[in-house]
Design a protein around this motif. Structure first.
Motif, PDB file in Angstrom:
ATOM      1  N   TYR A  56      35.637  50.480  39.820  1.00 26.70           N
ATOM      2  CA  TYR A  56      36.441  49.363  40.299  1.00 26.70           C
ATOM      3  C   TYR A  56      37.813  49.857  40.744  1.00 26.70           C
ATOM      4  O   TYR A  56      38.397  50.744  40.120  1.00 26.70           O
ATOM      5  CB  TYR A  56      36.653  48.326  39.189  1.00 26.70           C
ATOM      6  N   VAL A  57      38.338  49.243  41.784  1.00 25.08           N
ATOM      7  CA  VAL A  57      39.746  49.364  42.141  1.00 25.08           C
ATOM      8  C   VAL A  57      40.348  47.983  41.944  1.00 25.08           C
ATOM      9  O   VAL A  57      39.800  46.979  42.421  1.00 25.08           O
ATOM     10  CB  VAL A  57      39.928  49.839  43.596  1.00 25.08           C
ATOM     11  N   CYS A  58      41.466  47.897  41.227  1.00 27.42           N
ATOM     12  CA  CYS A  58      42.005  46.578  40.902  1.00 27.42           C
ATOM     13  C   CYS A  58      43.524  46.595  40.888  1.00 27.42           C
ATOM     14  O   CYS A  58      44.164  47.641  40.773  1.00 27.42           O
ATOM     15  CB  CYS A  58      41.475  46.090  39.549  1.00 27.42           C
TER      16      CYS A  58
ATOM     17  N   GLU B   8      43.219  40.982  41.257  1.00 24.48           N
ATOM     18  CA  GLU B   8      42.312  41.271  42.368  1.00 24.48           C
ATOM     19  C   GLU B   8      41.531  42.544  42.062  1.00 24.48           C
ATOM     20  O   GLU B   8      42.061  43.474  41.461  1.00 24.48           O
ATOM     21  CB  GLU B   8      43.105  41.458  43.664  1.00 24.48           C
ATOM     22  N   TRP B   9      40.292  42.587  42.519  1.00 20.02           N
ATOM     23  CA  TRP B   9      39.467  43.755  42.250  1.00 20.02           C
ATOM     24  C   TRP B   9      38.315  43.836  43.249  1.00 20.02           C
ATOM     25  O   TRP B   9      37.961  42.858  43.909  1.00 20.02           O
ATOM     26  CB  TRP B   9      38.918  43.717  40.833  1.00 20.02           C
ATOM     27  N   GLN B  10      37.750  45.028  43.351  1.00 14.22           N
ATOM     28  CA  GLN B  10      36.546  45.215  44.150  1.00 14.22           C
ATOM     29  C   GLN B  10      35.788  46.424  43.627  1.00 14.22           C
ATOM     30  O   GLN B  10      36.363  47.344  43.030  1.00 14.22           O
ATOM     31  CB  GLN B  10      36.859  45.402  45.630  1.00 14.22           C
ATOM     32  N   ILE B  11      34.489  46.409  43.828  1.00 17.64           N
ATOM     33  CA  ILE B  11      33.633  47.531  43.459  1.00 17.64           C
ATOM     34  C   ILE B  11      33.615  48.525  44.609  1.00 17.64           C
ATOM     35  O   ILE B  11      33.544  48.134  45.775  1.00 17.64           O
ATOM     36  CB  ILE B  11      32.208  47.044  43.151  1.00 17.64           C
ATOM     37  N   ILE B  12      33.689  49.813  44.284  1.00 19.35           N
ATOM     38  CA  ILE B  12      33.656  50.835  45.324  1.00 19.35           C
ATOM     39  C   ILE B  12      32.428  51.721  45.130  1.00 19.35           C
ATOM     40  O   ILE B  12      31.841  51.766  44.042  1.00 19.35           O
ATOM     41  CB  ILE B  12      34.940  51.695  45.308  1.00 19.35           C
ATOM     42  N   PRO B  13      32.013  52.440  46.172  1.00 18.40           N
ATOM     43  CA  PRO B  13      30.885  53.376  46.028  1.00 18.40           C
ATOM     44  C   PRO B  13      31.177  54.437  44.980  1.00 18.40           C
ATOM     45  O   PRO B  13      32.317  54.885  44.837  1.00 18.40           O
ATOM     46  CB  PRO B  13      30.768  54.003  47.427  1.00 18.40           C
ATOM     47  N   ASN B  14      30.171  54.832  44.244  1.00 19.81           N
ATOM     48  CA  ASN B  14      30.356  55.834  43.201  1.00 19.81           C
ATOM     49  C   ASN B  14      30.707  57.190  43.799  1.00 19.81           C
ATOM     50  O   ASN B  14      30.057  57.656  44.733  1.00 19.81           O
ATOM     51  CB  ASN B  14      29.083  55.974  42.365  1.00 19.81           C
ATOM     52  N   PRO B  15      31.750  57.858  43.268  1.00 20.82           N
ATOM     53  CA  PRO B  15      32.048  59.224  43.703  1.00 20.82           C
ATOM     54  C   PRO B  15      30.878  60.153  43.391  1.00 20.82           C
ATOM     55  O   PRO B  15      30.244  60.033  42.347  1.00 20.82           O
ATOM     56  CB  PRO B  15      33.281  59.605  42.872  1.00 20.82           C
TER      57      PRO B  15
ATOM     58  N   GLY C 252      35.168  40.950  43.622  1.00 24.17           N
ATOM     59  CA  GLY C 252      33.736  41.000  43.399  1.00 24.17           C
ATOM     60  C   GLY C 252      32.905  41.483  44.557  1.00 24.17           C
ATOM     61  O   GLY C 252      31.695  41.445  44.494  1.00 24.17           O
ATOM     62  N   LYS C 253      33.494  41.966  45.654  1.00 23.40           N
ATOM     63  CA  LYS C 253      32.728  42.389  46.814  1.00 23.40           C
ATOM     64  C   LYS C 253      32.913  43.871  47.067  1.00 23.40           C
ATOM     65  O   LYS C 253      34.006  44.399  46.976  1.00 23.40           O
ATOM     66  CB  LYS C 253      33.147  41.598  48.058  1.00 23.40           C
ATOM     67  N   LYS C 254      31.830  44.538  47.421  1.00 26.56           N
ATOM     68  CA  LYS C 254      31.925  45.935  47.796  1.00 26.56           C
ATOM     69  C   LYS C 254      32.542  46.038  49.170  1.00 26.56           C
ATOM     70  O   LYS C 254      32.292  45.228  50.049  1.00 26.56           O
ATOM     71  CB  LYS C 254      30.538  46.595  47.809  1.00 26.56           C
ATOM     72  N   LYS C 255      33.361  47.061  49.358  1.00 23.02           N
ATOM     73  CA  LYS C 255      34.030  47.254  50.633  1.00 23.02           C
ATOM     74  C   LYS C 255      34.034  48.725  50.976  1.00 23.02           C
ATOM     75  O   LYS C 255      34.324  49.570  50.134  1.00 23.02           O
ATOM     76  CB  LYS C 255      35.471  46.735  50.572  1.00 23.02           C
TER      77      LYS C 255
END
Length: 338
Positions: free
Chosen positions: A113-115, A121-128, A325-328
């Motif tokens: 997550y980046v928040c 505010e937050w969003q899920i990011i692709p796994n490194p 809650g949305k991937k970006k």
């Protein structure tokens, strides 16, 4: 009143109403202006007038679960937490723009997550795509509006040399780690490259130091060195980043803290007058320039500060472009540092 003092008074009033972004830029105007922004009186007034916050997320592991709490020395009315994520997370990295990188280990595949805690505010990011089991992460905000950031690439150190498991120190457009061989690893954002340089010889050749910690002091790379007898700590500042010139600024007597906390480790300079210390169950804001007084923040009994991580945190309350809650897709995305 001299004109120079009068001008500084005007600058004080203007900057105390400026945003964190403007404040960082104005610190480059002169040494006097830069030093002004790190004074206790200025930080207190700036916090009140601009509704910004400066403190630390303290993170602890208990019963295989990470938890965190926010502490500060000025804006006690602001109670930040990560409860809005609704899942237990581990903080991996923090930035001076109020953005955190977090990881949730629930399930078989971790989720990142980046928040921005101040606005929830937050969003899920692709796994490194890391190649190793244990990683250390660093995060750089490239642009705040719209938000662009970088999570740094993996690097390999020489045989037998490792990075200390402490959050990075970001100054002079670079992020820094202290290694187990008294070297500093730096990633330079402008040239997108790494470099390694050693501590000054009086530091790594001295037998009087039992603890070393990279930090920031007045916007410069600095090092806190505590004596083995727990009676003092020395502040070393890199006065010239380009020439890698260090200077021992001052020695701070910490014997008076023993009456309040028998064993403490310095962590970070909250400002030029206050150093943040860690005890076993307390966070201590030690006012070494004001009669050696101290403000003690008692933490939850599950927090053993000798086994925790502390993440410096500065933030405003302006919304970012994080989508809840949305991937970006990330414009610039790297990997963790191993």
């Amino acid at each position: 009143m001299e004109s120079r003092d009068f001008n500084l008074d005007i600058i004080f009033e203007i900057l105390s109403r400026s945003s964190l972004k403007t404040l960082a830029k104005c610190g480059l105007l002169s040494k006097e202006v830069n030093s002004l922004t790190y004074q206790s009186a200025f930080m207190n007034l700036h916090c009140q007038r601009t509704k910004t916050i400066s403190g630390y997320f303290v993170q602890s592991l208990s019963y295989n679960k990470f938890s965190s709490t926010f502490v500060d020395n000025i804006c006690s009315d602001y109670k930040l937490s990560l409860d809005f994520l609704r899942v237990p997370v581990k903080i991996e990295a923090s930035t001076s723009q109020g953005i955190l990188l977090c990881r949730c280990n629930r399930g078989t595949i971790p989720r990142y997550y980046v928040c921005k805690p101040s606005t929830k505010e937050w969003q899920i990011i692709p796994n490194p795509k890391t190649r190793y089991f244990n990683e250390l992460f660093a995060m750089i905000v490239l642009k705040s509006n719209p938000l662009h950031y970088r999570i740094l690439q993996e690097v390999k150190l020489s045989f037998g040399e490792f990075l200390h498991s402490e959050p990075t120190v970001s100054v002079c457009g670079s992020v820094h780690w202290l290694t187990t061989k008294d070297n500093i690893l730096a990633f330079h954002e402008d040239i997108e490259n790494y470099s390694m340089f050693s501590l000054p010889s009086p530091i790594y050749e001295s037998d009087s130091y039992g603890y070393k910690k990279l930090t920031e002091y007045e916007g410069k790379l600095a090092l806190i060195c505590k004596g083995r007898d727990n009676s003092f700590m020395d502040l070393w500042v890199m006065e010239s980043y380009g020439k890698k010139e260090w200077n021992k600024r001052q020695r701070i007597n910490i014997e008076s803290l023993r009456e309040k906390e028998k064993f403490t480790n310095p962590y970070d300079f909250y400002n030029v007058d206050v150093v943040m210390m860690r005890g076993f169950y307390n966070v201590i804001f030690f006012k070494f320039k004001n009669g050696n007084s101290a403000d003690i923040v008692r933490l939850h009994e599950n927090f053993n500060l000798m086994d925790t991580e502390v993440f410096p945190f500065k933030s405003d309350f302006e919304p970012s472009n994080l989508k809840k809650g949305k991937k970006k897709k990330i414009k610039e995305n790297g990997l963790g540092v191993s």
